[in-house]
Design an enzyme around this catalytic site. Structure first.
Site, PDB file in Angstrom:
ATOM      1  N   CYS A  85       1.523   5.810  -2.274  1.00 36.30           N
ATOM      2  CA  CYS A  85       0.430   6.077  -3.211  1.00 36.30           C
ATOM      3  C   CYS A  85       0.958   6.582  -4.564  1.00 36.30           C
ATOM      4  O   CYS A  85       1.471   5.781  -5.337  1.00 36.30           O
ATOM      5  CB  CYS A  85      -0.594   7.005  -2.578  1.00 36.30           C
ATOM      6  N   HIS A 181      -1.469   5.789   2.784  1.00 35.65           N
ATOM      7  CA  HIS A 181      -0.777   7.002   3.237  1.00 35.65           C
ATOM      8  C   HIS A 181      -0.469   6.939   4.737  1.00 35.65           C
ATOM      9  O   HIS A 181      -1.220   7.517   5.539  1.00 35.65           O
ATOM     10  CB  HIS A 181      -1.691   8.218   3.012  1.00 35.65           C
ATOM     11  N   GLU A 183       1.580   8.592   6.303  1.00 37.82           N
ATOM     12  CA  GLU A 183       1.991   9.922   6.765  1.00 37.82           C
ATOM     13  C   GLU A 183       0.830  10.733   7.330  1.00 37.82           C
ATOM     14  O   GLU A 183       1.054  11.759   7.962  1.00 37.82           O
ATOM     15  CB  GLU A 183       2.679  10.692   5.622  1.00 37.82           C
TER      16      GLU A 183
HETATM   17  N1  GLN Z   1      -4.445   8.648  -7.995  1.00 39.95           N
HETATM   18  C1  GLN Z   1      -3.240   9.358  -7.719  1.00 39.95           C
HETATM   19  C2  GLN Z   1      -2.220   9.248  -8.837  1.00 39.95           C
HETATM   20  O1  GLN Z   1      -2.439   8.669  -9.831  1.00 39.95           O
HETATM   21  C3  GLN Z   1      -2.596   8.885  -6.453  1.00 39.95           C
HETATM   22  C4  GLN Z   1      -3.445   9.287  -5.272  1.00 39.95           C
HETATM   23  C5  GLN Z   1      -2.663   9.560  -4.040  1.00 39.95           C
HETATM   24  O2  GLN Z   1      -1.437   9.699  -4.015  1.00 39.95           O
HETATM   25  N2  GLN Z   1      -3.406   9.707  -2.985  1.00 39.95           N
HETATM   26  O3  GLN Z   1      -1.187   9.790  -8.699  1.00 39.95           O
END
Ligand code: GLN
Length: 200
Positions: A85, A181, A183
């Site tokens: 992410c 994610h 994890e």
């Molecule tokens: N929107 C977040 C960002 O720009 C990422 C979101 C996440 O890691 N769950 O970093």
């Protein structure tokens, strides 16, 4: 849970984000881990995980703590790195809808758009088939939280999974990134795939 391999130490970038969950998942996948908050803690690692969290904060803190350049150099030198992410965003060569001053580590030849899958209230789960995982018949429950999507991919980037035509798991050499994610799910197969890349 397999015993951690004493020969394999994977760093988890620990400036912000869901660090603890990655440490647990890597441990379950058979790796010893080390939290990374200072450049010296990057020494001798077999791999590095960039957790989910907030990429603008991760970027800012890495530059303040002097981690940005060393991590860029390690990526250029071929260290296996996995980003989930926000970590995916930080591995992209180009970020859309980032903060004006935001810098990524780069490494994967792709353009990602932050928050493209929606805002926090639009977080969702989906069953995915991901290339390269063990037990491929069993779907992987992927959790998306304000996730980025990939808008451009270089030809050396392999797509391991997609949602509605959008790549959400990609690999370029020793670099792996997911918009979701793994994890947080208790299914450690994505981390096992990364641990294998670190030992190979
Ligand atoms: N929107 C977040 C960002 O720009 C990422 C979101 C996440 O890691 N769950 O970093």
């Amino acid at each position: 849970m397999p015993d951690p391999s004493p020969d394999l130490t994977i760093g988890v970038l620990a400036v912000q984000g869901d660090v603890r969950e990655h440490v647990a998942a890597l441990g379950a996948a058979g790796a010893a881990t080390r939290l990374v908050r200072r450049p010296a803690e990057l020494d001798g690692l077999d791999g590095l995980v960039i957790p989910g969290g907030e990429s603008t904060t991760i970027d800012r803190l890495c530059r303040i703590f002097g981690l940005h350049e060393p991590i860029r150099r390690l990526i250029a030198g071929g260290l296996p790195v996995y980003g989930s992410c926000a970590g995916m965003i930080q591995l992209a060569e180009e970020i859309l809808d980032g903060h004006a001053e935001q810098q990524s580590f780069g490494g994967i030849d792709m353009t990602v758009r932050r928050n493209a899958f929606g805002r926090q209230v639009d977080s969702f789960e989906v069953d995915l088939e991901i290339t390269g995982l063990s037990d491929p018949e069993r779907p992987f429950v992927a959790v998306f939280i304000r996730a980025p999507w990939v808008e451009r991919l270089g030809e050396d980037v392999e797509v391991l999974a997609a949602v509605d035509g959008h790549p959400v798991a990609v690999r370029q050499g020793p670099l792996l990134a997911t918009s979701f994610h793994p994890e947080v799910t208790g299914d450690h197969r994505v981390h096992e795939l990364f641990v294998k890349a670190c030992s190979g």
